[in-house]
Design an enzyme around this catalytic site. Structure first.
Site, PDB file in Angstrom:
ATOM      1  N   ARG A  44     -64.222 -21.696 -38.234  1.00 50.89           N
ATOM      2  CA  ARG A  44     -64.828 -20.641 -37.418  1.00 50.89           C
ATOM      3  C   ARG A  44     -63.860 -19.474 -37.288  1.00 50.89           C
ATOM      4  O   ARG A  44     -62.740 -19.549 -37.743  1.00 50.89           O
ATOM      5  CB  ARG A  44     -65.194 -21.212 -36.038  1.00 50.89           C
ATOM      6  N   GLY A  45     -64.339 -18.409 -36.621  1.00 56.27           N
ATOM      7  CA  GLY A  45     -63.520 -17.208 -36.505  1.00 56.27           C
ATOM      8  C   GLY A  45     -63.835 -16.307 -37.693  1.00 56.27           C
ATOM      9  O   GLY A  45     -63.924 -16.778 -38.839  1.00 56.27           O
ATOM     10  N   ALA A  46     -64.009 -15.024 -37.419  1.00 59.19           N
ATOM     11  CA  ALA A  46     -64.534 -14.114 -38.449  1.00 59.19           C
ATOM     12  C   ALA A  46     -63.723 -14.104 -39.753  1.00 59.19           C
ATOM     13  O   ALA A  46     -64.294 -14.275 -40.836  1.00 59.19           O
ATOM     14  CB  ALA A  46     -64.660 -12.709 -37.862  1.00 59.19           C
ATOM     15  N   ARG A  89     -74.177 -18.490 -40.555  1.00 58.52           N
ATOM     16  CA  ARG A  89     -74.059 -17.931 -39.193  1.00 58.52           C
ATOM     17  C   ARG A  89     -74.324 -16.427 -39.335  1.00 58.52           C
ATOM     18  O   ARG A  89     -73.845 -15.809 -40.279  1.00 58.52           O
ATOM     19  CB  ARG A  89     -72.667 -18.188 -38.592  1.00 58.52           C
ATOM     20  N   GLN A 192     -63.012 -22.429 -27.075  1.00 63.42           N
ATOM     21  CA  GLN A 192     -62.062 -22.003 -28.119  1.00 63.42           C
ATOM     22  C   GLN A 192     -60.743 -21.521 -27.498  1.00 63.42           C
ATOM     23  O   GLN A 192     -59.687 -21.644 -28.110  1.00 63.42           O
ATOM     24  CB  GLN A 192     -62.661 -20.876 -28.973  1.00 63.42           C
ATOM     25  N   ASP A 233     -66.012  -9.998 -34.321  1.00 63.03           N
ATOM     26  CA  ASP A 233     -66.836 -10.622 -35.363  1.00 63.03           C
ATOM     27  C   ASP A 233     -67.553  -9.588 -36.217  1.00 63.03           C
ATOM     28  O   ASP A 233     -67.901  -9.846 -37.365  1.00 63.03           O
ATOM     29  CB  ASP A 233     -67.845 -11.577 -34.740  1.00 63.03           C
ATOM     30  N   ASN A 243     -68.111  -9.410 -30.224  1.00 65.38           N
ATOM     31  CA  ASN A 243     -67.133 -10.509 -30.180  1.00 65.38           C
ATOM     32  C   ASN A 243     -67.687 -11.608 -29.277  1.00 65.38           C
ATOM     33  O   ASN A 243     -68.780 -11.487 -28.714  1.00 65.38           O
ATOM     34  CB  ASN A 243     -65.774  -9.984 -29.675  1.00 65.38           C
ATOM     35  N   LYS A 244     -66.936 -12.671 -29.151  1.00 64.00           N
ATOM     36  CA  LYS A 244     -67.382 -13.846 -28.395  1.00 64.00           C
ATOM     37  C   LYS A 244     -67.932 -13.467 -27.021  1.00 64.00           C
ATOM     38  O   LYS A 244     -67.357 -12.621 -26.334  1.00 64.00           O
ATOM     39  CB  LYS A 244     -66.193 -14.817 -28.257  1.00 64.00           C
TER      40      LYS A 244
END
Ligand code: MRU
Length: 345
Positions: A44-46, A89, A192, A233, A243-244
């Site tokens: 995960r994570g861009a 995603r 996270q 992201d 973003n998150k």
């Protein structure tokens, strides 16, 4: 240790759902297993998703070659797998970027595809190291003593190949002796921040405390941080930052308190094809991630959750956007589209 890597003919990832207590490496030998890993946030994570996209195309090439496909059939099989992976995603633009970047080499054949995918690993490390140095220099301009920072989600090495973005800035500052303390938002519902960012900060020996997401704005308002540093992201053409979920309230609080709100991301996170944040598809994840805790329901029967995985921070709340090529002062200078094109320095 690399979060994601290529080993001969397959992908290897750190299984992030088991962190911080279990460090497990998982081999992914099919595109289907990689798509599954992306969806359950094992990788995960861009930036890491960008590399996963590229390596996924290599995996598709390996699979098609193993099935003895050639010519148009080989090409078609790889493109079909790439299309499925590209949308595993929806929000982080890096996933599609990585897929498309490697697909460009498809006409050159199997070996060229694998080489282009593997090259993304080193590119990611160098890119994030460069933007981290730039971000660290900016934080040092803003502070006259070792900095107290707040970050959200995980934008560290675990969200990339090795060097983080927002947490890369923290790492660079720490190496310069310029970190006093880092607050890590726990980042509901998948933690996270508590699981991954705290893990990385502890490993680096950086003083840190976890705060619940709802506390972040108050920590800022109480004058406990010098800057907020987050990753992204997707950054729309006008500079809006996706973003998150939980990033936007931090930006509002930072604006109110006169605290710098910094976004550190590679140029590949900028999506010139998307006009603004409202046009970005926000991932909706399963209700269970919010309503259950370790398999036990935390809500009355019949209650469900709206589980938005990301939010949009309007460009005018962003003090500066830091990439490997530039630091754009969005709030002061206007929208990103008014700035130099992404290819300039
Ligand atoms: O759902 P996740 O864990 O993939 O979300 C990750 C984030 O929101 C990060 O902040 C973002 O990708 C930047 S990572 C360098």
């Amino acid at each position: 240790v690399r979060t994601i890597d290529w080993s001969g003919d397959h992908v290897v990832i750190v299984e992030q759902t088991k962190l911080p207590h279990v460090v497990q490496f998982v081999e992914l030998r099919t595109v289907d297993s990689l798509i599954g890993a992306v969806r359950r946030l094992a990788v995960r994570g861009a930036p890491a998703l960008g590399v996963a996209g590229g390596l996924g195309v290599a995996l598709a090439a390996v699979e098609a070659t193993a099935r003895a496909l050639s010519g148009a059939a080989w090409d078609q099989a790889v493109r079909a797998d790439a299309a499925r992976l590209r949308t595993a995603r929806p929000t982080a633009v890096n996933l599609a970027w990585g897929v498309d970047h490697v697909l460009e080499r498809l006409p050159a054949g199997h070996d060229a595809v694998v080489a282009a995918a593997v090259a993304l690993l080193q590119l990611d490390i160098e890119t994030n190291r460069a933007l981290s140095m730039r971000g660290a220099a900016l934080v040092r301009e803003l502070t006259d003593r070792p900095a107290r920072l707040l970050t959200h989600c995980n934008a560290g090495g675990l969200a990339c190949v090795e060097w983080g973005t927002a947490l890369g800035v923290v790492r660079a500052l720490h190496e310069q002796g310029w970190i006093a303390e880092v607050f890590a938002d726990e980042t509901r519902p998948l933690l996270q921040g508590a699981r991954l960012t705290a893990f990385e900060l502890a490993a680096m020996g950086i003083p840190h405390r976890v705060v619940v997401d709802g506390a972040g704005p108050s920590v800022i308002a109480r004058g406990m941080v010098d800057a907020v540093v987050v990753g992204a992201d997707r950054i729309a053409a006008n500079g809006d930052v996706v973003n998150k979920i939980g990033t936007y309230p931090l930006a509002l609080a930072a604006k109110r308190a006169g605290v710098a709100f910094l976004v550190a991301a590679p140029e590949s996170t900028i999506d010139p094809a998307t006009a603004d944040g409202a046009a970005v598809e926000i991932e909706h994840r399963s209700s269970d991630e919010v309503t259950e805790w370790l398999g036990t329901s935390m809500v009355p029967p019949g209650t469900s959750a709206l589980n938005l995985a990301f939010d949009v921070t309007p460009y005018d709340l962003v003090t500066a956007l830091i990439t490997e090529r530039r630091a754009v002062r969005l709030a002061a200078d206007g929208r990103l589209s008014d700035e130099a094109a992404p290819t300039s320095t």
